[in-house]
Design a protein around this motif. Structure first.
Motif, mmCIF file in Angstrom:
data_model
loop_
_atom_site.group_PDB
_atom_site.id
_atom_site.type_symbol
_atom_site.label_atom_id
_atom_site.label_comp_id
_atom_site.label_asym_id
_atom_site.label_seq_id
_atom_site.Cartn_x
_atom_site.Cartn_y
_atom_site.Cartn_z
ATOM 1 N N VAL A 1 27.612 -88.447 37.072
ATOM 2 C CA VAL A 1 27.052 -87.235 36.161
ATOM 3 C C VAL A 1 28.279 -87.651 35.849
ATOM 4 N N ILE A 2 29.870 -87.419 36.606
ATOM 5 C CA ILE A 2 31.138 -86.744 35.883
ATOM 6 C C ILE A 2 30.619 -87.843 34.989
ATOM 7 N N SER A 3 31.498 -89.479 36.122
ATOM 8 C CA SER A 3 31.514 -90.504 34.897
ATOM 9 C C SER A 3 31.022 -90.803 33.886
ATOM 10 N N PHE A 4 29.892 -90.438 33.949
ATOM 11 C CA PHE A 4 28.592 -90.766 32.716
ATOM 12 C C PHE A 4 29.769 -89.860 31.163
ATOM 13 N N ILE A 5 30.111 -88.579 31.539
ATOM 14 C CA ILE A 5 30.690 -87.389 30.793
ATOM 15 C C ILE A 5 32.253 -87.977 30.309
ATOM 16 N N PRO B 1 24.817 -98.003 23.857
ATOM 17 C CA PRO B 1 24.346 -96.986 22.604
ATOM 18 C C PRO B 1 24.330 -95.010 23.502
ATOM 19 N N PHE B 2 23.927 -94.173 23.013
ATOM 20 C CA PHE B 2 24.476 -93.177 24.178
ATOM 21 C C PHE B 2 22.796 -93.235 24.622
ATOM 22 N N HIS B 3 21.757 -93.292 23.902
ATOM 23 C CA HIS B 3 20.149 -93.430 24.476
ATOM 24 C C HIS B 3 20.556 -94.291 26.247
ATOM 25 N N GLU B 4 21.025 -94.951 25.732
ATOM 26 C CA GLU B 4 20.768 -96.606 26.958
ATOM 27 C C GLU B 4 21.381 -95.736 28.114
ATOM 28 N N ASP C 1 19.494 -93.187 37.608
ATOM 29 C CA ASP C 1 20.138 -92.818 38.857
ATOM 30 C C ASP C 1 19.670 -91.622 39.773
ATOM 31 N N ILE C 2 19.997 -90.867 39.220
ATOM 32 C CA ILE C 2 20.003 -89.829 39.644
ATOM 33 C C ILE C 2 18.325 -88.982 40.669
#
Length: 126
Positions: free
Chosen positions: A24-28, A37-40, A48-49
């Motif tokens: 989650v932190i790496s995504f943010i 793209p954001f949706h992908e 993954d979560i």
């Protein structure tokens, strides 16, 4: 032996939740640098979560099965005279988290699919 199984179960579940937190932190914080793209990215992180949540809930279920009090000790634990192992207490929370993560993952996948369809893109063209 039940105490050892409970501790091992909690440690393994904690490792999976550290993976989830890292993802989650790496995504943010990596979102600005990402070329996808954001949706992908959102669908990938949610998947993954959800996968980590399912594995953590499965491990916790197995650990709780072996660590749960049995016989008269189970009766004493039910009425509060004997302590329950922590993994047994945490199991409903972990299962609820896994179920919620699966629902959110499915919603993110459907959202990504909808965006791709609206843009006329295929999955690999995104």
């Amino acid at each position: 032996m039940a105490r050892l199984i409970g501790v091992i179960g909690i440690v393994l579940v904690a490792l999976f939740f550290l993976f989830i937190l890292k993802r989650v932190i790496s995504f943010i914080f990596r979102r600005r640098k990402s070329t996808a793209p954001f949706h992908e990215d959102l669908a990938d992180v949610a998947e993954d979560i959800a996968g980590a949540g399912k594995v953590a809930a499965t491990l916790a279920t197995a650990a709780a099965y072996f660590a749960a009090p049995a016989g008269l000790l189970a009766v004493a634990a039910a009425i509060g005279l004997a302590p329950k192992p922590l993994i047994v207490v945490l199991l409903p929370v972990l299962v609820a988290f896994a179920a919620g993560a699966i629902v959110l993952s499915t919603l993110a996948k459907l959202y990504a699919k909808s965006v791709r369809r609206n843009r006329g893109l295929k999955k690999n063209d995104a």
